[in-house]
Design a protein around this motif. Structure first.
Motif, mmCIF file in Angstrom:
data_model
loop_
_atom_site.group_PDB
_atom_site.id
_atom_site.type_symbol
_atom_site.label_atom_id
_atom_site.label_comp_id
_atom_site.label_asym_id
_atom_site.label_seq_id
_atom_site.Cartn_x
_atom_site.Cartn_y
_atom_site.Cartn_z
ATOM 1 N N VAL A 166 0.851 -1.192 0.000
ATOM 2 C CA VAL A 166 0.000 0.000 0.000
ATOM 3 C C VAL A 166 0.886 1.242 0.000
ATOM 4 O O VAL A 166 2.033 1.188 0.447
ATOM 5 C CB VAL A 166 -0.962 0.027 1.215
ATOM 6 C CG1 VAL A 166 -1.952 -1.126 1.152
ATOM 7 C CG2 VAL A 166 -0.197 -0.001 2.529
ATOM 8 N N LEU A 294 -8.220 6.511 1.802
ATOM 9 C CA LEU A 294 -8.568 5.263 1.129
ATOM 10 C C LEU A 294 -7.977 5.286 -0.277
ATOM 11 O O LEU A 294 -8.592 5.768 -1.224
ATOM 12 C CB LEU A 294 -10.087 5.093 1.080
ATOM 13 C CG LEU A 294 -10.598 3.850 0.346
ATOM 14 C CD1 LEU A 294 -10.000 2.587 0.938
ATOM 15 C CD2 LEU A 294 -12.106 3.776 0.396
ATOM 16 N N SER A 295 -6.735 4.805 -0.386
ATOM 17 C CA SER A 295 -6.092 4.778 -1.687
ATOM 18 C C SER A 295 -6.783 3.749 -2.569
ATOM 19 O O SER A 295 -7.259 2.724 -2.099
ATOM 20 C CB SER A 295 -4.607 4.431 -1.537
ATOM 21 O OG SER A 295 -4.447 3.186 -0.895
ATOM 22 N N ARG A 296 -6.833 4.033 -3.846
ATOM 23 C CA ARG A 296 -7.567 3.172 -4.766
ATOM 24 C C ARG A 296 -6.751 2.860 -6.015
ATOM 25 O O ARG A 296 -6.068 3.712 -6.548
ATOM 26 C CB ARG A 296 -8.889 3.833 -5.163
ATOM 27 C CG ARG A 296 -9.809 3.996 -3.962
ATOM 28 C CD ARG A 296 -11.143 4.577 -4.339
ATOM 29 N NE ARG A 296 -12.015 4.615 -3.170
ATOM 30 C CZ ARG A 296 -13.249 5.100 -3.175
ATOM 31 N NH1 ARG A 296 -13.760 5.596 -4.282
ATOM 32 N NH2 ARG A 296 -13.971 5.098 -2.078
ATOM 33 N N PRO A 317 -9.648 0.405 3.766
ATOM 34 C CA PRO A 317 -8.250 0.167 3.411
ATOM 35 C C PRO A 317 -7.716 -1.177 3.884
ATOM 36 O O PRO A 317 -6.902 -1.798 3.199
ATOM 37 C CB PRO A 317 -7.514 1.325 4.104
ATOM 38 C CG PRO A 317 -8.541 2.380 4.306
ATOM 39 C CD PRO A 317 -9.837 1.667 4.513
ATOM 40 N N SER A 375 -6.107 -1.522 -3.737
ATOM 41 C CA SER A 375 -5.734 -0.457 -2.814
ATOM 42 C C SER A 375 -4.573 0.382 -3.335
ATOM 43 O O SER A 375 -4.163 1.348 -2.694
ATOM 44 C CB SER A 375 -5.380 -1.038 -1.441
ATOM 45 O OG SER A 375 -4.343 -1.983 -1.548
#
Length: 395
Positions: A166, A294-296, A317, A375
């Motif tokens: 991540v 919240l990385s996508r 996450p 993620s």
């Protein structure tokens, strides 16, 4: 016995419980979703005295605030295994183990059988994991490693076998700097709390902001360290903001910290935008901008729909990191030219991201593969975290 859905509240001893590995025969590959979930998330056995062989060992925190992350990681991982089985691939066998947060895994793992792939717990101490990876020639996935420790990762012994899955927190302040510059706000006062992580993030913000011709202004033209419980320091900050009238006041701190609360209580010029490295949570008289942590990656939307159908709630996450861990484990277990890919030599950050079934087929043909991460973009490499799409929030 304790199921994955009913985690015990008492601390677990180091590696006290290991889940018996579940490997399916060819005729079992199309197990029902419920049956496969039971195999992956089922009853834990008190088997520390009987070392078990497994392809993957997943370590989880046994106590403290991080202990609550275990179920989310396992559900995300389990969904990836279910989907791999639907694609016709036998999921790798799995063991679970628990360690106190920050513990060295070496002593606890000496009595355990060696697994092909080790998944470290959240916020793992990287030096002992790097040493373990180097000594045992072992690949280690880091599903929830985001803090300052990532900065020194490339210099650690064994870093060529440590894979962060991540993005680091530094990506959030980079995104904040980009958003301010895109809005034409090229001057800002930067304030931070007194933690070491906030100092590192403030320095990263300043560098990213300067790269886009942004300018940090104020008495020192650098980030100001302020204790949120110090009225005199807060009064000095308020006087500086009133004097310089910056287009933006950037606050580098953690959500809910004393500094955030003090900034929210204080009056600021109406023309000054408040900028946070986390989502905007409450309305104020000032305009605000924040960054959603919240990385996508490109596979997020499909994953979120599948996860909610499977588990009945929207993933976050932690669940996404568990799913990406499962993607890498499933692909690593595929045999190409007679050998499994536990070293991750098959992974290519430059390859076109592929849906899981196609990625598994490419792996079986011995081709370079990059799965479609949820993620992050999974454009990672040993010792280097991936990037992701970060959403800006405004209020």
């Amino acid at each position: 016995m304790t199921t994955a859905e009913q985690a015990p509240t008492a601390p677990r001893p180091a590696l006290r419980a290991l889940e018996a590995p579940q490997r399916q025969t060819g005729g079992q590959r199309l197990l029902s979703t419920a049956a496969l979930a039971a195999a992956l998330l089922g009853t834990q056995t008190l088997a520390a005295s009987v070392p078990l062989n497994s392809d993957v060992r997943l370590l989880l925190p046994s106590e403290g605030l991080l202990a609550g992350l275990g179920d989310g990681l396992r559900r995300g991982y389990g969904l990836a295994m279910e989907q791999s089985a639907i694609c016709g691939v036998t999921p790798p066998s799995l063991q679970l183990g628990w360690l106190p947060p920050g513990a060295d895994p070496g002593p606890a793992l000496q009595a355990a059988s060696r697994s092909a792939l080790l998944v470290a717990p959240p916020a793992a101490p990287l030096e002992p994991y790097g040493l373990l990876a180097d000594q045992q020639r072992l690949t280690v996935l880091l599903p929830l490693q985001r803090g300052r420790s990532l900065e020194g990762l490339p210099q650690l012994r064994g870093s060529d076998r440590l894979w962060p899955l991540v993005p680091g927190r530094s990506l959030e302040v980079d995104r904040l700097a980009q958003a301010l510059l895109a809005d034409g706000l090229n001057k800002a006062i930067v304030v931070r709390d007194r933690s070491a992580e906030s100092q590192a993030l403030a320095e990263r913000f300043e560098a990213s902001y300067a790269n886009g011709n942004g300018q940090v202004i104020g008495p020192t033209a650098a980030a100001v360290a302020v204790d949120g419980d110090d009225p005199a320091a807060l009064n000095r900050l308020a006087a500086d903001v009133d004097w310089y009238r910056p287009p933006a006041l950037v606050v580098i701190t953690a959500p809910g910290s004393p500094l955030e609360q003090a900034i929210r209580r204080a009056p600021w010029p109406e023309t000054t935008l408040l900028a946070w490295p986390f989502p905007v949570s409450a309305a104020m008289a000032q305009r605000q901008i924040g960054v959603d942590p919240l990385s996508r990656g490109p596979g997020w939307s499909a994953f979120a729909r599948s996860f909610e159908r499977r588990w009945g709630y929207r993933p976050g996450p932690v669940e996404g990191a568990g799913y990406d861990t499962g993607l890498m484990a499933a692909l690593a277990s595929v045999r190409a030219r007679g050998q499994a890919g536990w070293s991750l030599d098959w992974f290519s950050a430059n390859a076109q991201p592929q849906p899981l079934c196609r990625a598994l087929r490419l792996r079986a043909r011995g081709l370079a593969v990059r799965p479609m991460g949820v993620s992050s973009r999974l454009d990672l490499s040993p010792g280097v975290p991936p990037t992701a799409n970060l959403q800006v929030s405004r209020r």
